[in-house]
Enzyme design. Structure first.
Site, PDB file in Angstrom:
ATOM      1  N   GLY A 149      43.156  47.362   3.658  1.00 56.65           N
ATOM      2  CA  GLY A 149      41.893  46.828   3.184  1.00 56.65           C
ATOM      3  C   GLY A 149      40.933  46.731   4.343  1.00 56.65           C
ATOM      4  N   ALA A 230      49.669  39.407   8.450  1.00 53.41           N
ATOM      5  CA  ALA A 230      49.374  39.211   7.031  1.00 53.41           C
ATOM      6  C   ALA A 230      49.659  37.760   6.650  1.00 53.41           C
ATOM      7  CB  ALA A 230      50.198  40.191   6.193  1.00 53.41           C
ATOM      8  N   ARG A 231      50.783  37.519   6.027  1.00 58.15           N
ATOM      9  CA  ARG A 231      51.267  36.187   5.696  1.00 58.15           C
ATOM     10  C   ARG A 231      52.776  36.156   5.967  1.00 58.15           C
ATOM     11  NH1 ARG A 231      46.699  34.979   5.851  1.00 58.15           N
ATOM     12  NH2 ARG A 231      45.409  33.881   4.310  1.00 58.15           N
ATOM     13  N   GLU A 259      56.054  28.099   7.935  1.00 59.37           N
ATOM     14  CA  GLU A 259      54.903  27.934   8.812  1.00 59.37           C
ATOM     15  C   GLU A 259      54.284  26.559   8.576  1.00 59.37           C
ATOM     16  OE1 GLU A 259      50.546  29.924   9.078  1.00 59.37           O
ATOM     17  OE2 GLU A 259      52.193  31.372   9.253  1.00 59.37           O
ATOM     18  N   HIS A 278      49.409  31.604  14.113  1.00 61.40           N
ATOM     19  CA  HIS A 278      48.442  31.904  13.042  1.00 61.40           C
ATOM     20  C   HIS A 278      47.011  31.693  13.540  1.00 61.40           C
ATOM     21  CE1 HIS A 278      47.847  31.966   8.392  1.00 61.40           C
ATOM     22  NE2 HIS A 278      46.947  32.710   9.025  1.00 61.40           N
TER      23      HIS A 278
END
Length: 315
Positions: A149, A230-231, A259, A278
């Site tokens: 993306g 990403a995650r 996390e 993060h």
């Protein structure tokens, strides 16, 4: 619009944002226990940045006149659980355009630091040790970007000067972009064995949760580097730990599952892993870009124009 002046909830003070229309009452709320006003008067809710889903979703049930939920993140997984109770027609917008540059910068930082052995050199500096030697270069490497993306495209833009042998793109479905052909997720099994660096920059969805599982990781070539911006739940942590502890793969992770990564978790001390907390989008570029997005969105909202980055509409 209702006849009365609707409220807009922002995580910034309104006087810090240039270009806001003057037809709203602006309420600052960044996740504090006390609400700044009656949530029932809120028409446009800008979610707090980097707060837990519990905090972010707490006011939604008390917002019957809500028309827009605007996140300040590219991902929307943290708000999806609170949308079912909203009335039909509420638009959910993400922060596409805010985080691409910063996240792409960190991605390149993680790749280069991991390949060139920078963590070990920093530890050597701490102990006054001269750790010279030969280290892998990014030049001539094959890179696979999973999730092409706006973030994935920004990462590819920044890979260009590094003379990679090949950059291969993967997204939910096959298509052609300005960067070149994009493969579908179903093509991953045949693409993974050729990649020296695998970058995860995909949204967290039902299709990508646990995507990098034991089977995915086993198809990566020996010595390959997995980079996750990403995650955390896109990666099966137990499967990754097994590969790291065997010494077969390396990893650089800006996101983890769980996390925040708790003290004592084995991932902290696994071999060949670099972890950042993060911080992909948490840079000096965030606030100016986020505030410009909000000014544009609220100007469009006031004029009844289509909003940018509308991901879905409830109902």
């Amino acid at each position: 619009m209702t006849a009365t002046t609707p409220d807009v909830w922002l995580p910034f003070a309104a006087d810090e944002i240039e270009g806001l229309p003057d037809c709203f009452r602006y309420r600052r709320w960044d996740g504090e226990d006390a609400y700044p006003a009656d949530p029932g008067d809120c028409a446009f809710y800008v979610t707090p940045y980097m707060k837990s889903p519990a905090v972010t979703l707490r006011p939604l049930p008390a917002m019957p006149d809500l028309q827009v939920v605007q996140t300040l993140t590219a991902g929307i997984d943290h708000v999806l659980g609170g949308l079912d109770g909203l009335r039909p027609g509420v638009r959910l917008c993400n922060a596409r355009g805010v985080h691409e540059a910063s996240t792409a910068e960190l991605t390149l930082t993680l790749i280069l630091a991991s390949l060139r052995g920078i963590p070990g050199m920093v530890r050597g500096q701490d102990h006054e040790e001269w750790r010279s030697g030969f280290y892998p270069a990014l030049a001539d490497k094959s890179v696979l970007i999973v999730g092409h993306g706006s973030v994935g495209a920004a990462i590819e833009d920044r890979l260009i000067p590094f003379e990679c042998a090949r950059v291969t793109r993967v997204a939910r479905s096959a298509r052609t972009t300005a960067h070149g052909p994009v493969h579908a997720l179903a093509d991953l099994p045949r693409l993974l064995p050729d990649a020296d660096v695998v970058i995860l920059s995909t949204p967290l969805t039902d299709a990508t949760r646990g995507l990098a599982d034991a089977g995915f990781l086993s198809r990566m070539k020996d010595g390959a580097l997995l980079v996750n911006v990403a995650r955390g739940p896109v990666v099966d942590t137990a499967a990754l730990l097994a590969e790291l502890e065997s010494g077969r793969l390396r990893a650089a992770l800006d996101v983890t599952e769980p996390e925040p990564l708790p003290a004592g978790h084995p991932l902290w001390h696994a071999p060949n892993v670099l972890i950042t907390p993060h911080v992909g989008g948490s840079t000096s570029a965030f606030e100016p870009r986020a505030k410009r997005l909000l000014a544009r969105q609220l100007t469009r909202f006031a004029a009844g124009e289509p909003l940018e980055n509308t991901v879905l509409t409830t109902g």
